[in-house]
Design a protein around this motif. Structure first.
Motif, PDB file in Angstrom:
ATOM      1  N   ILE A  11       0.821  -1.204   0.000  1.00  0.00           N
ATOM      2  CA  ILE A  11       0.000   0.000   0.000  1.00  0.00           C
ATOM      3  C   ILE A  11       0.860   1.262   0.000  1.00  0.00           C
ATOM      4  N   VAL A  12       2.126   1.119   0.442  1.00  0.00           N
ATOM      5  CA  VAL A  12       3.027   2.270   0.442  1.00  0.00           C
ATOM      6  C   VAL A  12       3.415   2.661  -0.979  1.00  0.00           C
ATOM      7  N   TRP A  13       3.762   1.673  -1.834  1.00  0.00           N
ATOM      8  CA  TRP A  13       4.190   2.041  -3.185  1.00  0.00           C
ATOM      9  C   TRP A  13       3.063   1.931  -4.199  1.00  0.00           C
ATOM     10  N   ALA A  14       2.233   0.889  -4.099  1.00  0.00           N
ATOM     11  CA  ALA A  14       1.190   0.692  -5.101  1.00  0.00           C
ATOM     12  C   ALA A  14       0.056   1.687  -4.932  1.00  0.00           C
ATOM     13  N   GLY A  15      -0.238   2.084  -3.680  1.00  0.00           N
ATOM     14  CA  GLY A  15      -1.308   3.037  -3.442  1.00  0.00           C
ATOM     15  C   GLY A  15      -1.088   4.361  -4.149  1.00  0.00           C
ATOM     16  N   PRO A  16       0.056   5.030  -3.930  1.00  0.00           N
ATOM     17  CA  PRO A  16       0.302   6.296  -4.628  1.00  0.00           C
ATOM     18  C   PRO A  16       0.353   6.164  -6.143  1.00  0.00           C
ATOM     19  N   VAL A  17       0.929   5.064  -6.640  1.00  0.00           N
ATOM     20  CA  VAL A  17       0.980   4.872  -8.097  1.00  0.00           C
ATOM     21  C   VAL A  17      -0.431   4.723  -8.655  1.00  0.00           C
ATOM     22  N   ARG A  58      -6.884  -7.380  -3.128  1.00  0.00           N
ATOM     23  CA  ARG A  58      -6.590  -8.750  -2.735  1.00  0.00           C
ATOM     24  C   ARG A  58      -5.842  -8.802  -1.414  1.00  0.00           C
ATOM     25  N   ARG A  59      -4.980  -7.815  -1.169  1.00  0.00           N
ATOM     26  CA  ARG A  59      -4.094  -7.871  -0.009  1.00  0.00           C
ATOM     27  C   ARG A  59      -4.545  -7.015   1.172  1.00  0.00           C
ATOM     28  N   GLY A  60      -5.569  -6.199   0.985  1.00  0.00           N
ATOM     29  CA  GLY A  60      -5.994  -5.317   2.061  1.00  0.00           C
ATOM     30  C   GLY A  60      -7.492  -5.313   2.242  1.00  0.00           C
ATOM     31  N   GLU A  61      -7.939  -4.705   3.337  1.00  0.00           N
ATOM     32  CA  GLU A  61      -9.364  -4.584   3.606  1.00  0.00           C
ATOM     33  C   GLU A  61     -10.000  -3.617   2.613  1.00  0.00           C
ATOM     34  N   ALA A  62     -11.270  -3.871   2.284  1.00  0.00           N
ATOM     35  CA  ALA A  62     -11.959  -3.026   1.308  1.00  0.00           C
ATOM     36  C   ALA A  62     -12.027  -1.574   1.776  1.00  0.00           C
ATOM     37  N   THR A  63     -12.243  -1.370   3.084  1.00  0.00           N
ATOM     38  CA  THR A  63     -12.329   0.002   3.613  1.00  0.00           C
ATOM     39  C   THR A  63     -11.013   0.734   3.424  1.00  0.00           C
ATOM     40  N   ARG A  64      -9.903   0.080   3.769  1.00  0.00           N
ATOM     41  CA  ARG A  64      -8.595   0.714   3.680  1.00  0.00           C
ATOM     42  C   ARG A  64      -8.247   1.036   2.233  1.00  0.00           C
ATOM     43  N   VAL A  65      -8.499   0.102   1.342  1.00  0.00           N
ATOM     44  CA  VAL A  65      -8.145   0.305  -0.065  1.00  0.00           C
ATOM     45  C   VAL A  65      -9.040   1.368  -0.698  1.00  0.00           C
ATOM     46  N   SER A  66     -10.345   1.319  -0.409  1.00  0.00           N
ATOM     47  CA  SER A  66     -11.279   2.277  -1.009  1.00  0.00           C
ATOM     48  C   SER A  66     -10.979   3.713  -0.600  1.00  0.00           C
ATOM     49  N   SER A  67     -10.377   3.901   0.588  1.00  0.00           N
ATOM     50  CA  SER A  67     -10.077   5.262   1.035  1.00  0.00           C
ATOM     51  C   SER A  67      -9.112   5.969   0.086  1.00  0.00           C
ATOM     52  N   LEU A  68      -8.344   5.209  -0.685  1.00  0.00           N
ATOM     53  CA  LEU A  68      -7.428   5.826  -1.648  1.00  0.00           C
ATOM     54  C   LEU A  68      -8.174   6.653  -2.687  1.00  0.00           C
TER      55      LEU A  68
END
Length: 299
Positions: A17-23, A245-255
């Motif tokens: 989530i550190v590198w893929a999230g910002p990209v 796939r690797r994180g919770e839907a809430t955490r990922v959707s916040s991006l």
């Protein structure tokens, strides 16, 4: 689950989530720029059909070369459903609303409710959403509203265009939760072909039934189409699937909260749009909110 195993799982999630999230946020945010370039020259379902066809033209030969292993028939159905919700429902809803005159700022604000709606539904289904994450979600939504505060106008808003925006909101939320629950693990190459193939059939049918199928070919449209095929459809969506796939839907959707501020900064750089105090403040508030949601506690 043992404490060591839990920490190992958390440690694997942090770098992703550190590198893929910002990209993902950077690439996904260009979708509004693509719409600005491509929308004047064709209709939404026509453009999306061209977009999905372009993805398949690239992925099918590669899949044959890679000898991709296809999922079971039942899994194919789940993957197709999630793809229809996220590609046809979300993209089709947003593009149709904007084509009908819905201001991009108001459209972004409505669709920006997606992380909150995802958290509410995820909390009811299976995920635990902490108080810190709820606070972060509220910060993120407030930040998006601040960023878009001087861009939101009501000219061109109709009940129908508003309806399409909410269709997009509900579709992306449902698609995210559906995929997380029923088909979180699949070969991304096979999954892309399934999702874009099913989506292309539906948008193609809608194109034939409701649009004149006219395309004004020019450099801007071709560039918008090429960018939507490669970095957006293949690149950003693959990152989204990996993150989900690797994180919770809430955490990922916040991006998704970071999309309007990032788009505003891109518009300032590319089109000379004003980078106001409210954009800077809203961006800071949004980043704080996303940090609160995505922060992983190390107990």
């Amino acid at each position: 689950m043992s404490e060591n195993h839990s920490w190992s799982k958390t440690a694997r999630q942090i770098p992703m989530i550190v590198w893929a999230g910002p990209v993902f946020v950077l690439v996904w945010s260009t979708g509004f720029i693509v719409a600005r370039y491509g929308m004047p020259y064709t209709d939404p379902m026509t453009f999306l059909t061209m977009r999905f066809a372009g993805v398949l033209a690239i992925m099918i030969p590669l899949a044959m070369w890679w000898k991709v292993q296809w999922p079971a028939r039942r899994q194919i159905g789940h993957i197709a459903v999630s793809g229809l919700l996220m590609h046809v429902g979300y993209l089709g809803g947003v593009w149709t609303a904007i084509k009908m005159g819905m201001p991009a700022g108001l459209s972004a604000l409505i669709v920006g409710l997606q992380p909150v709606l995802t958290a509410i539904l995820a909390a009811r289904l299976s995920e635990h959403v902490s108080r810190r994450q709820w606070l972060g979600l509220m910060f993120g939504l407030a930040g998006v509203a601040i960023v878009l505060s001087d861009k939101i106008v009501l000219d061109g808003v109709t009940w129908l265009s508003t309806f399409y925006c909410f269709v997009a909101l509900l579709s992306m939320t449902a698609g995210t939760l559906y995929q997380k629950r029923f088909c979180p693990m699949f070969d991304l190459r096979a999954g892309s072909m399934i999702q874009y193939g099913a989506s292309g059939l539906v948008t193609g049918l809608l194109m034939v039934l409701f649009e004149p199928m006219q395309v004004d070919w020019n450099v801007e449209l071709v560039a918008a189409w090429a960018w939507s095929v490669l970095p957006l459809s293949i690149g950003a969506m693959s990152l989204w699937f990996v993150l989900l796939r690797r994180g919770e839907a809430t955490r990922v959707s916040s991006l998704m909260y970071l999309t309007p501020p990032t788009t505003a900064i891109m518009a300032w750089f590319l089109f000379g749009e004003a980078l106001t105090f409210w954009v800077v403040l809203g961006t800071a508030v949004t980043v704080t909110g996303v940090w609160l949601v995505t922060q992983v506690r190390r107990n």
